[in-house]
Motif scaffolding. Structure first.
Motif, PDB file in Angstrom:
ATOM      1  N   GLN A  87       6.785  43.997  55.803  1.00 18.37           N
ATOM      2  CA  GLN A  87       7.921  43.560  54.980  1.00 18.37           C
ATOM      3  C   GLN A  87       8.163  44.493  53.798  1.00 18.37           C
ATOM      4  OE1 GLN A  87       6.365  39.177  55.080  1.00 18.37           O
ATOM      5  NE2 GLN A  87       8.421  39.132  54.241  1.00 18.37           N
ATOM      6  N   ILE A  88       7.110  45.158  53.364  1.00 19.16           N
ATOM      7  CA  ILE A  88       7.286  46.066  52.216  1.00 19.16           C
ATOM      8  C   ILE A  88       7.458  47.512  52.668  1.00 19.16           C
ATOM      9  CG2 ILE A  88       6.013  44.551  50.673  1.00 19.16           C
ATOM     10  CD1 ILE A  88       3.639  46.458  50.918  1.00 19.16           C
ATOM     11  N   GLY A  89       7.694  47.693  53.996  1.00 20.28           N
ATOM     12  CA  GLY A  89       7.936  49.041  54.518  1.00 20.28           C
ATOM     13  C   GLY A  89       6.671  49.875  54.621  1.00 20.28           C
ATOM     14  N   PHE A  90       5.515  49.206  54.752  1.00 23.78           N
ATOM     15  CA  PHE A  90       4.240  49.937  54.822  1.00 23.78           C
ATOM     16  C   PHE A  90       4.101  50.632  56.167  1.00 23.78           C
ATOM     17  CE2 PHE A  90      -0.235  50.555  55.606  1.00 23.78           C
ATOM     18  CZ  PHE A  90      -0.725  50.947  54.377  1.00 23.78           C
ATOM     19  N   SER A 130      -0.629  56.855  53.773  1.00 21.30           N
ATOM     20  CA  SER A 130       0.273  55.699  53.890  1.00 21.30           C
ATOM     21  C   SER A 130       1.416  55.801  52.902  1.00 21.30           C
ATOM     22  CB  SER A 130      -0.495  54.403  53.656  1.00 21.30           C
ATOM     23  OG  SER A 130      -1.027  54.391  52.343  1.00 21.30           O
ATOM     24  N   PHE A 131       2.417  55.011  53.136  1.00 21.16           N
ATOM     25  CA  PHE A 131       3.546  54.906  52.212  1.00 21.16           C
ATOM     26  C   PHE A 131       4.154  53.520  52.342  1.00 21.16           C
ATOM     27  CE2 PHE A 131       5.247  56.556  56.175  1.00 21.16           C
ATOM     28  CZ  PHE A 131       6.374  55.787  56.383  1.00 21.16           C
ATOM     29  N   TYR A 132       4.895  53.117  51.343  1.00 21.88           N
ATOM     30  CA  TYR A 132       5.597  51.831  51.365  1.00 21.88           C
ATOM     31  C   TYR A 132       6.771  51.912  50.407  1.00 21.88           C
ATOM     32  CZ  TYR A 132       2.605  51.232  47.266  1.00 21.88           C
ATOM     33  OH  TYR A 132       1.954  51.422  46.083  1.00 21.88           O
ATOM     34  N   SER A 133       7.600  50.897  50.420  1.00 19.74           N
ATOM     35  CA  SER A 133       8.831  50.902  49.624  1.00 19.74           C
ATOM     36  C   SER A 133       8.657  50.057  48.360  1.00 19.74           C
ATOM     37  CB  SER A 133      10.001  50.367  50.454  1.00 19.74           C
ATOM     38  OG  SER A 133      11.145  50.167  49.627  1.00 19.74           O
ATOM     39  N   GLU A 134       8.722  50.692  47.218  1.00 16.50           N
ATOM     40  CA  GLU A 134       8.681  49.956  45.952  1.00 16.50           C
ATOM     41  C   GLU A 134       9.913  49.073  45.792  1.00 16.50           C
ATOM     42  OE1 GLU A 134       8.103  52.707  42.811  1.00 16.50           O
ATOM     43  OE2 GLU A 134       6.045  53.223  43.407  1.00 16.50           O
ATOM     44  N   ASP A 135      11.033  49.531  46.314  1.00 20.22           N
ATOM     45  CA  ASP A 135      12.266  48.724  46.240  1.00 20.22           C
ATOM     46  C   ASP A 135      12.101  47.410  47.011  1.00 20.22           C
ATOM     47  OD1 ASP A 135      13.528  50.587  44.690  1.00 20.22           O
ATOM     48  OD2 ASP A 135      14.605  51.533  46.349  1.00 20.22           O
ATOM     49  N   LYS A 136      11.423  47.479  48.173  1.00 19.72           N
ATOM     50  CA  LYS A 136      11.224  46.257  48.958  1.00 19.72           C
ATOM     51  C   LYS A 136      10.264  45.299  48.259  1.00 19.72           C
ATOM     52  CE  LYS A 136      12.424  48.021  53.524  1.00 19.72           C
ATOM     53  NZ  LYS A 136      12.001  48.232  54.931  1.00 19.72           N
ATOM     54  N   ILE A 140      11.385  41.538  47.267  1.00 19.83           N
ATOM     55  CA  ILE A 140      10.594  40.371  47.658  1.00 19.83           C
ATOM     56  C   ILE A 140      10.220  39.563  46.424  1.00 19.83           C
ATOM     57  CG2 ILE A 140       8.324  39.666  48.532  1.00 19.83           C
ATOM     58  CD1 ILE A 140       8.592  41.967  50.585  1.00 19.83           C
ATOM     59  N   SER A 141       9.798  40.275  45.365  1.00 17.90           N
ATOM     60  CA  SER A 141       9.414  39.600  44.121  1.00 17.90           C
ATOM     61  C   SER A 141      10.603  38.855  43.516  1.00 17.90           C
ATOM     62  CB  SER A 141       8.877  40.627  43.117  1.00 17.90           C
ATOM     63  OG  SER A 141       7.725  41.281  43.625  1.00 17.90           O
ATOM     64  N   LYS A 142      11.772  39.451  43.588  1.00 14.22           N
ATOM     65  CA  LYS A 142      12.972  38.798  43.054  1.00 14.22           C
ATOM     66  C   LYS A 142      13.321  37.544  43.864  1.00 14.22           C
ATOM     67  CE  LYS A 142      15.219  42.788  40.894  1.00 14.22           C
ATOM     68  NZ  LYS A 142      16.359  43.740  40.952  1.00 14.22           N
ATOM     69  N   ASN A 143      13.191  37.642  45.186  1.00 13.41           N
ATOM     70  CA  ASN A 143      13.502  36.484  46.028  1.00 13.41           C
ATOM     71  C   ASN A 143      12.549  35.323  45.746  1.00 13.41           C
ATOM     72  OD1 ASN A 143      15.650  37.763  47.297  1.00 13.41           O
ATOM     73  ND2 ASN A 143      14.361  38.599  48.924  1.00 13.41           N
ATOM     74  N   VAL A 175       9.102  33.575  36.615  1.00 17.59           N
ATOM     75  CA  VAL A 175       8.132  34.526  37.145  1.00 17.59           C
ATOM     76  C   VAL A 175       8.182  35.799  36.312  1.00 17.59           C
ATOM     77  CG1 VAL A 175       7.537  35.970  39.134  1.00 17.59           C
ATOM     78  CG2 VAL A 175       8.291  33.618  39.486  1.00 17.59           C
ATOM     79  N   VAL A 176       7.008  36.285  35.927  1.00 15.60           N
ATOM     80  CA  VAL A 176       6.949  37.551  35.188  1.00 15.60           C
ATOM     81  C   VAL A 176       7.079  38.662  36.234  1.00 15.60           C
ATOM     82  CG1 VAL A 176       5.670  38.945  33.533  1.00 15.60           C
ATOM     83  CG2 VAL A 176       5.422  36.455  33.510  1.00 15.60           C
ATOM     84  N   LEU A 177       8.299  39.056  36.470  1.00 16.21           N
ATOM     85  CA  LEU A 177       8.637  39.929  37.594  1.00 16.21           C
ATOM     86  C   LEU A 177       7.848  41.237  37.563  1.00 16.21           C
ATOM     87  CD1 LEU A 177      10.489  40.012  40.071  1.00 16.21           C
ATOM     88  CD2 LEU A 177      12.184  41.171  38.663  1.00 16.21           C
ATOM     89  N   GLU A 178       7.788  41.881  36.418  1.00 12.45           N
ATOM     90  CA  GLU A 178       7.101  43.170  36.317  1.00 12.45           C
ATOM     91  C   GLU A 178       5.626  43.031  36.686  1.00 12.45           C
ATOM     92  OE1 GLU A 178       8.753  41.713  33.919  1.00 12.45           O
ATOM     93  OE2 GLU A 178      10.605  42.890  33.693  1.00 12.45           O
ATOM     94  N   ASP A 179       5.008  41.947  36.229  1.00  9.23           N
ATOM     95  CA  ASP A 179       3.588  41.734  36.534  1.00  9.23           C
ATOM     96  C   ASP A 179       3.378  41.455  38.011  1.00  9.23           C
ATOM     97  OD1 ASP A 179       3.207  42.067  33.862  1.00  9.23           O
ATOM     98  OD2 ASP A 179       2.664  39.984  33.432  1.00  9.23           O
ATOM     99  N   LEU A 180       4.281  40.689  38.610  1.00  8.48           N
ATOM    100  CA  LEU A 180       4.149  40.378  40.042  1.00  8.48           C
ATOM    101  C   LEU A 180       4.268  41.644  40.875  1.00  8.48           C
ATOM    102  CD1 LEU A 180       3.840  38.421  42.352  1.00  8.48           C
ATOM    103  CD2 LEU A 180       6.305  37.970  42.249  1.00  8.48           C
ATOM    104  N   VAL A 181       5.222  42.488  40.557  1.00  4.90           N
ATOM    105  CA  VAL A 181       5.395  43.754  41.283  1.00  4.90           C
ATOM    106  C   VAL A 181       4.128  44.596  41.178  1.00  4.90           C
ATOM    107  CG1 VAL A 181       6.644  45.960  41.291  1.00  4.90           C
ATOM    108  CG2 VAL A 181       7.908  43.813  41.076  1.00  4.90           C
ATOM    109  N   THR A 182       3.550  44.651  39.983  1.00  2.00           N
ATOM    110  CA  THR A 182       2.322  45.432  39.776  1.00  2.00           C
ATOM    111  C   THR A 182       1.162  44.864  40.571  1.00  2.00           C
ATOM    112  OG1 THR A 182       3.037  46.059  37.543  1.00  2.00           O
ATOM    113  CG2 THR A 182       0.699  46.279  38.034  1.00  2.00           C
ATOM    114  N   LEU A 183       1.034  43.531  40.581  1.00  2.98           N
ATOM    115  CA  LEU A 183      -0.050  42.894  41.322  1.00  2.98           C
ATOM    116  C   LEU A 183       0.054  43.173  42.820  1.00  2.98           C
ATOM    117  CD1 LEU A 183      -0.225  39.437  39.492  1.00  2.98           C
ATOM    118  CD2 LEU A 183      -1.986  41.206  39.486  1.00  2.98           C
ATOM    119  N   ILE A 184       1.262  43.096  43.364  1.00  3.95           N
ATOM    120  CA  ILE A 184       1.460  43.384  44.787  1.00  3.95           C
ATOM    121  C   ILE A 184       1.126  44.841  45.079  1.00  3.95           C
ATOM    122  CG2 ILE A 184       3.171  43.557  46.629  1.00  3.95           C
ATOM    123  CD1 ILE A 184       4.614  41.165  45.378  1.00  3.95           C
TER     124      ILE A 184
END
Length: 450
Positions: A87-90, A130-136, A140-143, A175-184
């Motif tokens: 889902q995150i483009g990994f 490996s690579f993944y999409s930070e935008d995804k 996901i975090s926003k949703n 939701v603390v969006l920035e923190d959630l993105v960092t945790l993921i």
């Protein structure tokens, strides 16, 4: 001798043939093959004896199947959000890894190549990048945030016949969006369970805060008995406009901004207004009585007056020094709530009286305020006469009524438990005098005896 030469020549031919044969074999079966050499792995998976195409298909199929099985759990309030790596483009850089695997043992001269190929047999593992999409991840975090976030809801005041009730407030969630993105982002290779970071959003107006409005801290009333219908309607309109207003700590209030322009479209009627010291018909006459009544209620509530102006002539419905003139765009009544609790304004009209109440915390404002105006100077009008030959001898006509002027100092006294806590002068007002003016005819001739 001849026989020995033949034997040596034969041996040489056999040796050359053997070397050539071995060389051809090495070239054909080792150096010139189109498969990856023995001992080569990609991310732990053997790709030896596979062509580039076979190796790419194999490693991609194997690793993509692994990715499909990898996920992390995001937890909040008993709910689990499963996030699959796909889902995150990994994914991995398969092509570059396979290309690297294929080049091993194929660089340099044939001796170097043979050495490299021999060394490869001991094993060499190529890591996959490996690579993944930070935008995804962000999407996901926003949703997830949209599902969890709750807007805070302010408590509200309900005012009914002098009784105040306050509704409950609702604490919001965000939701603390920035923190959630960092945790993921940091959890992609560990895949541990994550507690979604959520903070409470307390509304500005909580029930506890608004419940500090628990009684009247200042009130005042004035009479408009004898006023015209238009003036009474203007008082009613302006009183209604300033009623039921919540003013928070530090917030300013403008009478003019709250009541709006005095226009026919707003419902204001024509009634006498004071212009240049004279009563003159105009739209909105009577709004100054509302502002004056409010001004006195504010003084008694001990609120901070920012702007206030006296009339040019004393108002008949309050003591000298206690009036507050307003004129839209020119003169305003402004105050600021410097208490640490909110205040609430309420007005009503009963009979010929307008009442204005200021509600607040009677536990904090637990003292009394007294307003004491003092006339410090009385300015008597002068009399001016104008000769008019058109009048009869001795005739005298008043063309301007005079008016006494006053200078008034007003004081505010703070009382607590019957004792004076402080006393200070708050205003100095000057109500202008107005001279009498008469027209007089020719002087009467003096009596004469013939």
């Amino acid at each position: 001798m001849k026989k020995s030469i033949i034997i040596l020549l034969s041996i040489s031919i056999i040796l050359v043939a053997t070397i050539l044969g071995a060389g051809i074999y090495v070239y054909k079966n080792i150096l010139n093959i189109n498969t990856i050499y023995k001992g080569v792995k990609i991310d732990g998976y053997s790709v030896e004896n596979k062509t580039k195409e076979q190796a790419l298909e194999f490693i991609k199929k194997t690793k993509e199947a692994e990715i499909q099985e990898k996920y992390m759990n995001l937890l909040y309030g008993g709910k689990i959000y499963k996030i699959n790596l796909k889902q995150i483009g990994f994914s991995y850089e398969y092509d570059s890894a396979v290309s690297h695997a294929f080049t091993l043992g194929r660089e340099g001269n044939f001796i170097k190549r043979l050495r490299d190929i021999k060394k490869l047999k001991t094993g060499l593992d190529i890591p996959l990048k490996s690579f993944y999409s930070e935008d995804k991840i962000e999407n996901i975090s926003k949703n997830i945030s949209r599902e969890i976030n709750i807007e805070p809801i302010d408590a509200k005041i309900n005012f009914n016949k002098g009784k105040i009730t306050v509704t409950d407030h609702t604490v919001g969630k965000k939701v603390v969006l920035e923190d959630l993105v960092t945790l993921i982002d940091k959890n992609i290779y560990e895949l541990k369970d994550i507690e979604i970071p959520v903070k409470d959003i307390v509304p500005n107006l909580t029930k506890e805060f608004l419940s500090r409005i628990n009684g009247v801290i200042g009130e005042y009333s004035t009479s408009f008995k004898g006023s015209s219908k238009g003036r009474i309607e203007n008082i009613r309109l302006s009183a209604e406009a300033i009623s039921n207003k919540l003013i928070l700590p530090g917030q300013e209030f403008s009478y003019n901004n709250t009541t709006g322009p005095r226009t026919q479209e707003s419902g204001y009627k024509e009634a006498n207004v004071i212009i240049g010291g004279e009563l003159t018909p105009g739209l909105g006459g009577g709004v100054c009585q509302t502002s004056t009544t409010m001004y006195n209620a504010l003084l008694l509530a001990d609120l901070t007056i920012i702007e206030r102006s006296p009339h040019s002539i004393p108002a008949r419905y309050v003591p000298y020094g206690q009036d507050a003139a307003v004129s839209y765009g020119y003169l305003d009544l402004k105050f600021r709530n410097d208490f640490d609790f909110p205040i609430y304004t309420y007005s009503k009209i009963t009979g010929n009286q307008i009442y204005i109440y200021i509600y607040g915390d009677i536990n904090t404002k637990n003292y009394q305020v007294k307003i004491n105006p003092q006339i410090v100077e009385t300015i008597q009008p002068k009399t001016e006469t104008i000769y008019d030959g058109k009048l009869s001898p001795g005739e005298k006509i008043n063309i301007q009524k005079g008016r006494t002027g006053y200078k008034v100092n007003t004081y505010k006294t703070i009382m607590k438990n019957g004792k004076v806590v402080s006393k200070k002068q708050i205003t100095t007002d000057h109500y202008r005098k107005k001279d009498y003016i008469y027209k007089i005819g020719p002087y009467l001739p003096a009596n004469s005896n013939n």
